[in-house]
Design an enzyme around this catalytic site. Structure first.
Site, PDB file in Angstrom:
ATOM      1  N   LYS A  65       0.925  -1.136  -0.523  1.00  0.00           N
ATOM      2  CA  LYS A  65      -0.191  -0.403   0.309  1.00  0.00           C
ATOM      3  C   LYS A  65       0.486   1.451  -0.360  1.00  0.00           C
ATOM      4  CE  LYS A  65      -4.237  -2.160   2.127  1.00  0.00           C
ATOM      5  NZ  LYS A  65      -5.033  -2.106   3.258  1.00  0.00           N
ATOM      6  N   ASN A  86      -4.862   1.783  -1.735  1.00  0.00           N
ATOM      7  CA  ASN A  86      -5.249   0.502  -1.799  1.00  0.00           C
ATOM      8  C   ASN A  86      -6.102   0.908  -2.942  1.00  0.00           C
ATOM      9  OD1 ASN A  86      -7.958   1.623  -0.691  1.00  0.00           O
ATOM     10  ND2 ASN A  86      -8.892  -0.117   0.266  1.00  0.00           N
TER      11      ASN A  86
END
Ligand code: NDP
Length: 272
Positions: A65, A86
């Protein structure tokens, strides 16, 4: 057919393809959505490969991420504040980064509590998941977010990023004996190993809801501890957050918001 993927390591457990395919069916959109396992160091190469093949976006899960954040050429406000991405969209040659985890949490909380307005929140943990949900919680109108974390300095530096927020503060584990909150959110990974982030019971006594971001088909250790501390407390695990964050990614890509409840029901019933 519009092509999407989820990238992580490990990735075989991911329910994202199933969730996105259910949304697509409901909305009458033809998509392909696959799981991609990335080795450390391969993430940027995989992203550029997807772009060259005409994919329109991808979801990103652990441990990429932060790398997805760095790779993004444009970031949403919530992704900037989370320091993590994300959801990537590939649009006119650009990589756009967003973070939908916090929105997924807020939507899932709203399935149980009527409103988040004026709610006092205790947020346990100061990792990536905690960072992603502070801004959406504040946007939803909560009256305070108190953060407690095993490593207090991490909580302090996370909170310091939100310079304009008087509603946000750090509390110590000993403070848990005296504070009163309405909703307790566990964003630590402790339930994965059937542990607890702390032993305190008093903080649960006046709370309405204990929420664990970890999801299991049975009650998590955190949910069990909450019920032991207050038999009237409601508990919820992170299945709904998982589906909610996916629904928000789906909205970004397809401009239509799917219905999360039937998908949550299906996952909770363990049919897949
Ligand atoms: P990180 O590794 O970034 O952070 C982990 C956090 O847990 C830190 O605050 C850490 O404290 C704390 N922690 C870990 N072990 C212990 C322990 N034994 N006692 C007390 N605190 C502990 O992970 P993430 O924030 O990315 O993810 C956390 C969890 O949230 C994961 O289990 C993940 O599955 C879940 N999650 C669920 C989502 C959903 O959609 N339902 C979405 C995103 C995450 P310290 O700082 O002291 O190390």
């Amino acid at each position: 057919m519009k092509q999407f993927a989820v990238i992580g390591n490990p990735i075989s457990h991911s329910k994202s393809p199933l969730i996105h395919e259910m949304f697509a069916k409901e909305c009458g959109i033809d998509i392909g959505y696959e799981k991609i396992l990335s080795a450390k160091g391969d993430f940027p190469k995989i992203i550029h490969n997807l772009i060259s093949k005409g994919y329109l976006g991808c979801n990103v899960t652990l441990p990429f991420k932060e790398e997805a954040f760095s790779l993004s050429q444009e970031l949403s406000e919530r992704a900037k504040l989370a320091g993590a991405v994300n959801t990537l969209s590939f649009c006119e040659g650009k990589i756009l980064g967003d973070n939908t985890d916090g929105q997924g949490l807020v939507e899932d909380l709203l399935r149980t509590v009527e409103t988040l307005h004026d709610k006092r929140i205790l947020l346990i943990g100061a990792g990536g998941a905690a960072k992603g949900c502070i801004y959406p919680l504040l946007q939803a109108g909560v009256s305070s977010v108190r953060v407690v974390n095993r490593t207090m300095e991490k909580a302090q530096s996370m909170v310091a990023k939100f310079t304009n927020s008087e509603q946000l503060s750090v509390v110590s584990i000993t403070d848990l004996e005296i504070i009163e909150v309405d909703i307790i959110i566990n964003s630590t990974s402790t339930s994965l190993s059937n542990e607890l982030p702390f032993e305190s019971q008093s903080v649960f006594r006046k709370a309405q809801l204990a929420y664990d971001m970890v999801y299991k088909e049975v009650l998590t250790s955190f949910e069990e501890h909450a019920i032991k501390s207050n038999s009237k407390i409601q508990t919820q695990s992170g299945f709904g957050m998982l589906v909610g964050q996916a629904a928000e990614s789906f909205r970004i890509w397809h401009d239509v918001k799917p219905n999360i409840s039937p998908v949550i029901e299906r996952l909770l019933n363990g049919n897949d």
